[in-house]
Enzyme design. Sequence first.
Site, PDB file in Angstrom:
ATOM      1  N   GLU A  89       6.411   2.077 -14.004  1.00  0.00           N
ATOM      2  CA  GLU A  89       5.421   2.015 -15.301  1.00  0.00           C
ATOM      3  C   GLU A  89       4.359   2.757 -15.184  1.00  0.00           C
ATOM      4  OE1 GLU A  89       6.605  -2.373 -16.653  1.00  0.00           O
ATOM      5  OE2 GLU A  89       4.697  -1.990 -16.027  1.00  0.00           O
ATOM      6  N   CYS A 103      -2.956   4.682 -16.446  1.00  0.00           N
ATOM      7  CA  CYS A 103      -2.700   3.776 -15.389  1.00  0.00           C
ATOM      8  C   CYS A 103      -1.534   4.141 -14.827  1.00  0.00           C
ATOM      9  CB  CYS A 103      -2.868   2.382 -16.093  1.00  0.00           C
ATOM     10  SG  CYS A 103      -2.512   1.165 -14.478  1.00  0.00           S
ATOM     11  N   CYS A 110       5.939  -4.144  -4.966  1.00  0.00           N
ATOM     12  CA  CYS A 110       4.605  -4.101  -4.217  1.00  0.00           C
ATOM     13  C   CYS A 110       4.701  -5.406  -3.020  1.00  0.00           C
ATOM     14  CB  CYS A 110       3.294  -4.528  -5.122  1.00  0.00           C
ATOM     15  SG  CYS A 110       1.982  -4.531  -4.079  1.00  0.00           S
ATOM     16  N   CYS A 114       1.339 -10.650  -5.195  1.00  0.00           N
ATOM     17  CA  CYS A 114       0.470 -11.528  -6.037  1.00  0.00           C
ATOM     18  C   CYS A 114       1.318 -12.415  -7.045  1.00  0.00           C
ATOM     19  CB  CYS A 114      -0.507 -10.747  -6.622  1.00  0.00           C
ATOM     20  SG  CYS A 114      -1.622  -9.475  -5.542  1.00  0.00           S
ATOM     21  N   CYS A 117       1.797 -11.623 -10.518  1.00  0.00           N
ATOM     22  CA  CYS A 117       2.051 -10.243 -11.158  1.00  0.00           C
ATOM     23  C   CYS A 117       3.662  -9.895 -10.936  1.00  0.00           C
ATOM     24  CB  CYS A 117       1.102  -9.147  -9.877  1.00  0.00           C
ATOM     25  SG  CYS A 117       2.082  -7.575 -10.110  1.00  0.00           S
ATOM     26  N   CYS A 335       1.583  -5.329 -15.772  1.00  0.00           N
ATOM     27  CA  CYS A 335       2.442  -4.569 -15.004  1.00  0.00           C
ATOM     28  C   CYS A 335       3.725  -5.088 -14.331  1.00  0.00           C
ATOM     29  CB  CYS A 335       1.402  -4.135 -13.646  1.00  0.00           C
ATOM     30  SG  CYS A 335       1.976  -3.688 -12.145  1.00  0.00           S
TER      31      CYS A 335
HETATM   32  S1  SF4 Z   1      -1.210  -7.270  -8.568  1.00  0.00           S
HETATM   33 FE1  SF4 Z   1       0.995  -6.568  -8.387  1.00  0.00          FE
HETATM   34  S2  SF4 Z   1       0.827  -4.306  -8.146  1.00  0.00           S
HETATM   35 FE2  SF4 Z   1      -1.266  -5.355  -7.507  1.00  0.00          FE
HETATM   36  S3  SF4 Z   1      -1.407  -5.590  -5.504  1.00  0.00           S
HETATM   37 FE3  SF4 Z   1      -1.014  -7.424  -6.378  1.00  0.00          FE
HETATM   38  S4  SF4 Z   1       1.458  -7.564  -6.519  1.00  0.00           S
HETATM   39 FE4  SF4 Z   1       0.828  -5.636  -6.029  1.00  0.00          FE
END
Ligand code: SF4
Length: 358
Positions: A89, A103, A110, A114, A117, A335
Amino acid sequence: MLHWYDVNAWNARFGNDSQTVHSLRKFRTRWLKQGWSFEEALAEVSPDVASTIKAEIKPHPLVLAERHDSQLDGASKLLFRTDEGLMIESVILRAGTGRTSLCISSQVGCAAACRFCATGQMGIARNLTTAQILDQVVQANELLRKEDRRVRNIVFMGMGEPLHNPANLNEAIAVLSSPLLLDYSLQRLLVSTVGIPDEMLRLDEQFPQVNLALSLHSADESGRQELIPLAKSVPLARLRETLLKLKLSEKRRIMIEYLMLDGRTDRDSDAEKLIAFLENIPAHINLIPYNSIDGADHLTGSSQATRERFGNTLKAAGFPVTIRYSLGADIAAACGQLIQRENREIAKQLRATQTATK
Ligand code: SF4
């Protein structure tokens, strides 16, 4: 195949004949700086050169699969598909001032994982190539030309941890800022990281004008580790040490991204810890509202009143603070949200194919 951003390879391929060099430069200006489509820009070179370029250059390594325009504000979400069928995205943000930001993503999935996220919950982490990183900007500019706009600021804050993909990130920054190519000033670029100390220092050394953002989200050791599993390998003391080594100033402050979560990051004690963590560090704090995602029902965003109270405490301690509001809430701007399940399925299929062919 030639990479469109490899100017040396172009020169070697087409020679130094001044007319050709001039027309190629004009082609690149139309396409990369003015947002003309690749085909339209090819009209600037002779038919011979144009047919070689068409045969040897793949202008868009990503396919624009979907576009979602917010009805609430100036955000547009672009969903791109890679050759493997994975989705990433980018988000266009049109500010009231007329300035446009983009962005962009640096990875599919990833590894930081997190908890808040959707990208981190995909269970994959694959680096985007330099060409895929750059294509998000090129395609956004082609779309924006129809609105008489061009991307002004580029933030590496989409899917992925950019500093887990440092070689391609660095090459992309060099191309974005090359006067012969996209010609962005380095000050208009911002790289956001969850905190990878060695890579932060390397980036700071190589591109001291590029802005850095740190996704801190909590200045409490166990609270941060709970939200960001990767933080277990980087204690807060090491992060602070890293921040103290960066070339920061009143003009180039580190952006601190801080997610406001009810009862987890928004208490008075959290504000005190944040103030202590940032002591003597030129920082600008962004307080971010939480967009809920599937699989994180235990997290709730702070109320607006709490965000404002928290912000006032930080301001009173001398920090510039911005209280952010959610953009593109109607297009699932958080995201990774729109494509979380789809990518998981495709990654599963890819893994199964790879195992079967071993
Ligand atoms: S917020 Fe999402 S994209 Fe950003 S570092 Fe954490 S897991 Fe990765």
